[in-house]
Design an enzyme around this catalytic site. Sequence first.
Site, PDB file in Angstrom:
ATOM      1  N   GLY A  27       0.797  -1.220   0.000  1.00 46.88           N
ATOM      2  CA  GLY A  27       0.000   0.000   0.000  1.00 46.88           C
ATOM      3  C   GLY A  27       0.822   1.259   0.000  1.00 46.88           C
ATOM      4  N   CYS A  28       2.116   1.152  -0.216  1.00 52.65           N
ATOM      5  CA  CYS A  28       2.996   2.308  -0.092  1.00 52.65           C
ATOM      6  C   CYS A  28       3.719   2.562  -1.399  1.00 52.65           C
ATOM      7  CB  CYS A  28       4.014   2.069   1.025  1.00 52.65           C
ATOM      8  SG  CYS A  28       5.209   3.413   1.209  1.00 52.65           S
ATOM      9  N   GLY A  29       3.684   3.804  -1.862  1.00 52.86           N
ATOM     10  CA  GLY A  29       4.393   4.147  -3.077  1.00 52.86           C
ATOM     11  C   GLY A  29       5.712   4.836  -2.830  1.00 52.86           C
ATOM     12  N   CYS A  44       8.021   3.621  -0.210  1.00 52.78           N
ATOM     13  CA  CYS A  44       8.953   2.824   0.571  1.00 52.78           C
ATOM     14  C   CYS A  44      10.285   2.685  -0.152  1.00 52.78           C
ATOM     15  CB  CYS A  44       8.365   1.446   0.838  1.00 52.78           C
ATOM     16  SG  CYS A  44       6.787   1.540   1.690  1.00 52.78           S
TER      17      CYS A  44
END
Length: 270
Positions: free
Chosen positions: A108-110, A112
């Site tokens: 869910g992280c763009g 990291c």
Amino acid sequence: MPRSGLARRHVTVRQGNDLRQGEDWLAEEAPVELRYNGESFAVMMATPADLEDFAYGFSLTEGRVARAGDIRGVAIHEQLEGYVVDVDAGEVEGVDEDSARLLPGRSGCGLCGSRHLEDVLHPLARVPDGPLLEPHALERALEGLAPHQQLNSQTGAVHAAAWASPAGEILLVREDVGRHNALDKLLGALTRAGTDLRGGFVLVTSRASYEMVTKAASLGVGVLAAISAPTALAVTLAQSCHLTLTGFVRPGRHVVYSHPQRLSDMAQAP
């Protein structure tokens, strides 16, 4: 052999006072390591389907290559811990030990693994003027999306990114546990096919965060429609690069946050 992105697991289901044993389909989520010319760049949590498309889309939207033709080949290796995607990109400029994103990225992280502020926020080029969407195109796309979400219909656990015509016809869909990954897969598939990204729009089953705007705009997509809300930064970026950003797409309703001129029934709006 193509990977489905599905896995079966034993479950116990309670319904009222009754218990029953069975099996359920789940969406796979696995570490996917992207290597460029043998050097590790990023590890992302993703659904291990359409990984070739993911490699192309990620490479383009993250600026690892300038065009799809710069990629000479993609090799995928399944390992005990996950998947390794080797991208043969010839001479990739600007990749060194300091710029490598070696931290694991969550699905869910763009962001990291980004190590510098300038890696996160950078100016976006103005997107092309087209397309002009027909009236109710967003509604048609929303109504037509579900039958194309095969992975989600079995698991209820993944996002979709869809490419639609100016009339709202769904032409291509990619799915993933991560919304950014789904968009990268879609953009990668479109680029590999030589699709003119001025000739349609993207619909995503998620919020429109600034990363989604950045990825779409970086490849010249003119319209990004989201089922959920955008963030304030996403709207600011969309306004600056002349991307049409819509959110809360629902039957009979949507909210336009920037550049409504690409929607034919709102072309005269301020």
